[in-house]
Write a protein that holds these residues in place. Structure first.
Motif, PDB file in Angstrom:
ATOM      1  N   TYR A 171       0.828  -1.202   0.000  1.00 50.98           N
ATOM      2  CA  TYR A 171       0.000   0.000   0.000  1.00 50.98           C
ATOM      3  C   TYR A 171       0.867   1.259   0.000  1.00 50.98           C
ATOM      4  CZ  TYR A 171      -3.907   3.086   1.118  1.00 50.98           C
ATOM      5  OH  TYR A 171      -4.855   4.085   1.072  1.00 50.98           O
ATOM      6  N   VAL A 172       1.882   1.277   0.872  1.00 48.28           N
ATOM      7  CA  VAL A 172       2.743   2.467   0.952  1.00 48.28           C
ATOM      8  C   VAL A 172       3.547   2.619  -0.341  1.00 48.28           C
ATOM      9  CG1 VAL A 172       4.588   3.597   2.229  1.00 48.28           C
ATOM     10  CG2 VAL A 172       2.825   2.325   3.459  1.00 48.28           C
ATOM     11  N   SER A 173       3.999   1.511  -0.915  1.00 47.47           N
ATOM     12  CA  SER A 173       4.737   1.581  -2.186  1.00 47.47           C
ATOM     13  C   SER A 173       3.862   2.163  -3.288  1.00 47.47           C
ATOM     14  CB  SER A 173       5.232   0.189  -2.584  1.00 47.47           C
ATOM     15  OG  SER A 173       6.186  -0.284  -1.648  1.00 47.47           O
ATOM     16  N   ARG A 174       2.595   1.819  -3.259  1.00 44.71           N
ATOM     17  CA  ARG A 174       1.666   2.373  -4.251  1.00 44.71           C
ATOM     18  C   ARG A 174       1.496   3.878  -4.060  1.00 44.71           C
ATOM     19  NH1 ARG A 174      -4.151  -0.321  -4.460  1.00 44.71           N
ATOM     20  NH2 ARG A 174      -4.541   1.104  -2.708  1.00 44.71           N
ATOM     21  N   LEU A 175       1.451   4.332  -2.806  1.00 43.89           N
ATOM     22  CA  LEU A 175       1.358   5.771  -2.542  1.00 43.89           C
ATOM     23  C   LEU A 175       2.601   6.498  -3.027  1.00 43.89           C
ATOM     24  CD1 LEU A 175      -0.181   5.894   1.069  1.00 43.89           C
ATOM     25  CD2 LEU A 175      -1.352   6.164  -1.120  1.00 43.89           C
ATOM     26  N   VAL A 176       3.760   5.854  -2.887  1.00 46.64           N
ATOM     27  CA  VAL A 176       4.994   6.445  -3.397  1.00 46.64           C
ATOM     28  C   VAL A 176       4.922   6.559  -4.918  1.00 46.64           C
ATOM     29  CG1 VAL A 176       7.481   6.121  -3.670  1.00 46.64           C
ATOM     30  CG2 VAL A 176       6.396   5.641  -1.460  1.00 46.64           C
ATOM     31  N   ALA A 177       4.483   5.500  -5.583  1.00 45.17           N
ATOM     32  CA  ALA A 177       4.382   5.499  -7.045  1.00 45.17           C
ATOM     33  C   ALA A 177       3.409   6.563  -7.543  1.00 45.17           C
ATOM     34  CB  ALA A 177       3.951   4.120  -7.535  1.00 45.17           C
ATOM     35  N   ASP A 178       2.362   6.822  -6.754  1.00 45.83           N
ATOM     36  CA  ASP A 178       1.365   7.835  -7.135  1.00 45.83           C
ATOM     37  C   ASP A 178       1.785   9.247  -6.734  1.00 45.83           C
ATOM     38  OD1 ASP A 178      -0.202   5.820  -8.138  1.00 45.83           O
ATOM     39  OD2 ASP A 178      -1.514   5.688  -6.376  1.00 45.83           O
ATOM     40  N   GLY A 179       2.938   9.390  -6.093  1.00 48.32           N
ATOM     41  CA  GLY A 179       3.423  10.702  -5.686  1.00 48.32           C
ATOM     42  C   GLY A 179       2.748  11.264  -4.454  1.00 48.32           C
ATOM     43  N   VAL A 180       2.029  10.413  -3.703  1.00 50.06           N
ATOM     44  CA  VAL A 180       1.311  10.876  -2.515  1.00 50.06           C
ATOM     45  C   VAL A 180       2.248  11.020  -1.327  1.00 50.06           C
ATOM     46  CG1 VAL A 180      -0.559  10.349  -0.892  1.00 50.06           C
ATOM     47  CG2 VAL A 180      -0.840   9.848  -3.337  1.00 50.06           C
ATOM     48  N   VAL A 181       3.200  10.092  -1.174  1.00 46.89           N
ATOM     49  CA  VAL A 181       4.169  10.162  -0.086  1.00 46.89           C
ATOM     50  C   VAL A 181       5.581  10.008  -0.647  1.00 46.89           C
ATOM     51  CG1 VAL A 181       2.507   9.214   1.567  1.00 46.89           C
ATOM     52  CG2 VAL A 181       4.128   7.686   0.439  1.00 46.89           C
ATOM     53  N   CYS A 210      -3.564  -7.338  16.714  1.00 52.83           N
ATOM     54  CA  CYS A 210      -2.604  -6.244  16.587  1.00 52.83           C
ATOM     55  C   CYS A 210      -3.021  -5.419  15.381  1.00 52.83           C
ATOM     56  CB  CYS A 210      -1.188  -6.780  16.405  1.00 52.83           C
ATOM     57  SG  CYS A 210       0.042  -5.474  16.114  1.00 52.83           S
ATOM     58  N   VAL A 211      -3.318  -4.146  15.603  1.00 50.87           N
ATOM     59  CA  VAL A 211      -3.736  -3.283  14.511  1.00 50.87           C
ATOM     60  C   VAL A 211      -2.843  -2.054  14.441  1.00 50.87           C
ATOM     61  CG1 VAL A 211      -6.139  -4.050  14.633  1.00 50.87           C
ATOM     62  CG2 VAL A 211      -5.428  -2.005  15.880  1.00 50.87           C
ATOM     63  N   LEU A 212      -2.741  -1.508  13.246  1.00 52.69           N
ATOM     64  CA  LEU A 212      -2.035  -0.259  12.991  1.00 52.69           C
ATOM     65  C   LEU A 212      -3.027   0.751  12.454  1.00 52.69           C
ATOM     66  CD1 LEU A 212       0.351   1.687  12.365  1.00 52.69           C
ATOM     67  CD2 LEU A 212       0.677   0.406  10.222  1.00 52.69           C
ATOM     68  N   ILE A 213      -3.151   1.884  13.140  1.00 55.68           N
ATOM     69  CA  ILE A 213      -3.949   3.019  12.666  1.00 55.68           C
ATOM     70  C   ILE A 213      -2.971   4.051  12.140  1.00 55.68           C
ATOM     71  CG2 ILE A 213      -5.754   4.668  13.239  1.00 55.68           C
ATOM     72  CD1 ILE A 213      -6.589   1.786  13.778  1.00 55.68           C
ATOM     73  N   LEU A 214      -3.173   4.526  10.918  1.00 58.77           N
ATOM     74  CA  LEU A 214      -2.149   5.318  10.235  1.00 58.77           C
ATOM     75  C   LEU A 214      -2.771   6.416   9.394  1.00 58.77           C
ATOM     76  CD1 LEU A 214       0.878   5.584   9.227  1.00 58.77           C
ATOM     77  CD2 LEU A 214       0.283   3.893   7.479  1.00 58.77           C
ATOM     78  N   THR A 215      -2.123   7.568   9.368  1.00 57.77           N
ATOM     79  CA  THR A 215      -2.524   8.608   8.431  1.00 57.77           C
ATOM     80  C   THR A 215      -1.307   9.280   7.810  1.00 57.77           C
ATOM     81  OG1 THR A 215      -3.864  10.610   8.101  1.00 57.77           O
ATOM     82  CG2 THR A 215      -2.653  10.458  10.177  1.00 57.77           C
ATOM     83  N   PHE A 216      -1.451   9.641   6.539  1.00 54.84           N
ATOM     84  CA  PHE A 216      -0.468  10.465   5.835  1.00 54.84           C
ATOM     85  C   PHE A 216      -1.064  11.843   5.541  1.00 54.84           C
ATOM     86  CE2 PHE A 216       0.719   6.102   4.614  1.00 54.84           C
ATOM     87  CZ  PHE A 216       2.058   6.103   4.982  1.00 54.84           C
TER      88      PHE A 216
END
Length: 347
Positions: free
Chosen positions: A10-20, A162-168
């Motif tokens: 998911y994070v790699s996809r955000l990088v590819a889309d220029g979001v992060v 175990c959960v991760l809550i995350l925001t960019f």
């Protein structure tokens, strides 16, 4: 067949889309590795090692440390030591630690929130705030920026799952650790907090120390459908910030940890930089609000790394209502709700 996307993908996809930025995947991977390790340590904490016991030491913010606090801090430090972060500031350390000189981002972290609850098997967690490294490069300038400058934030909850809550800064995401694949899989990309709250969380054992506006607010909630609020409320208190925040993300509601008259609580108890700021960022991105009672948390400029603050967060309308209670008294105006002579928590 639907295939859930994992955190790395998911994070790699955000990088590819220029979001992060490209620095985020290794940082999130390091945090996830720390969480996996902590899940195992916490699960084994009843095997005679007294991990939840206190040691003769205090952390960077002055609180007593448990063995598990120390272990969690070491795990986090090791997991993030080679990631592209300039500075790492921990609740367990008095001053920040330098990691990668010149890195564009830095992290402030509470390695194990709620560690005093470990012996009761209550949920505990890890809270983190990722900030842009100050152009001057110093840790002080980096971590004393307002929380509105955060580029990412979140928290892990070590509970039944175990959960991760995350925001960019583009909504609030939820990932759950899958025991079969040992991967954090996306379970929600659009957490939303309802404006209507029917639950509030506060430690009512401290009622005698509260300010009149806080007592009045809680009294009016407790008076239920027959009182000025016109509806019934449930009261919750887990004594775990991450567990309270996740419950509000799932069921809405409001959380209060106000300042009070006790020594050491005059400015609240939670740490602004690595507890209140990341929680506020996550909550706002889910449509909620977070204040110190009257002022937006993310607008506050920290004075020092371990600064304390009162914290109110959750359903937006309820947080705004609490601010009106407080301002009604502080401004010398007619209080927003009834300040009756009798009430369950009236002193």
């Amino acid at each position: 067949m639907f295939r859930a996307i994992d955190l790395d993908g998911y994070v790699s996809r955000l990088v590819a889309d220029g979001v992060v930025k490209s620095e985020f995947p290794p940082v999130l991977s390091g945090l996830a590795n720390a969480a996996r390790a902590l899940v195992k340590v916490i699960a084994s904490s009843d095997k005679g090692s007294d991990l939840g016991g206190y040691i003769d030491a205090s952390n960077g913010s002055g609180d007593a440390q448990t063995n598990l606090d120390v272990i969690a801090n070491k795990i986090v430090m090791a997991s993030l030591s080679e990631t592209p972060l300039a500075w790492l500031a921990s609740e367990e350390c008095e001053t920040p630690v330098a990691l990668t000189p010149g890195a564009p981002f830095s992290i402030a972290i509470d390695p194990l929130d709620g560690s005093s609850n470990i012996e009761t098997n209550a949920p505990v967690g890890t809270i983190f705030s990722i900030m842009p490294t100050s152009p001057c490069g110093t840790s002080e300038a980096t971590f004393l920026q307002p929380g509105s400058h955060q580029v990412a934030a979140g928290f892990f909850v070590y509970g039944p799952r175990c959960v991760l809550i995350l925001t960019f800064g583009h909504g609030t995401l939820t990932f759950a650790l899958d025991p079969d694949s040992d991967s954090f899989l996306l379970s929600s990309d659009s957490s939303t907090i309802s404006e209507m709250a029917r639950e509030f969380a506060i430690n009512s054992s401290n009622a005698r120390h509260w300010s009149p506006p806080v007592r009045s607010y809680v009294d009016d909630c407790i008076s239920g459908a027959e009182g000025p609020r016109g509806r019934d409320f449930n009261m919750r208190w887990i004594a775990s910030l991450v567990a309270e925040a996740q419950r509000i993300l799932v069921r809405s509601g409001v959380y209060l940890y106000p300042r009070d008259k006790r020594e050491g609580y005059e400015n609240g108890r939670l740490r602004l930089v690595y507890e209140a700021n990341p929680i506020a960022f996550v909550i706002e991105e889910a449509g909620g609000a977070a204040t110190n009672g009257t002022t937006r948390i993310l607008d506050l400029k920290p004075v020092h790394l371990h600064e304390k603050t009162p914290l109110v967060f959750g359903s937006r309308r309820e947080v705004e209502l609490i601010a009106r209670y407080v301002r009604g008294l502080e401004g010398g105006l007619q209080p927003y709700q009834l300040f009756s002579d009798r009430g369950l928590l009236r002193i």
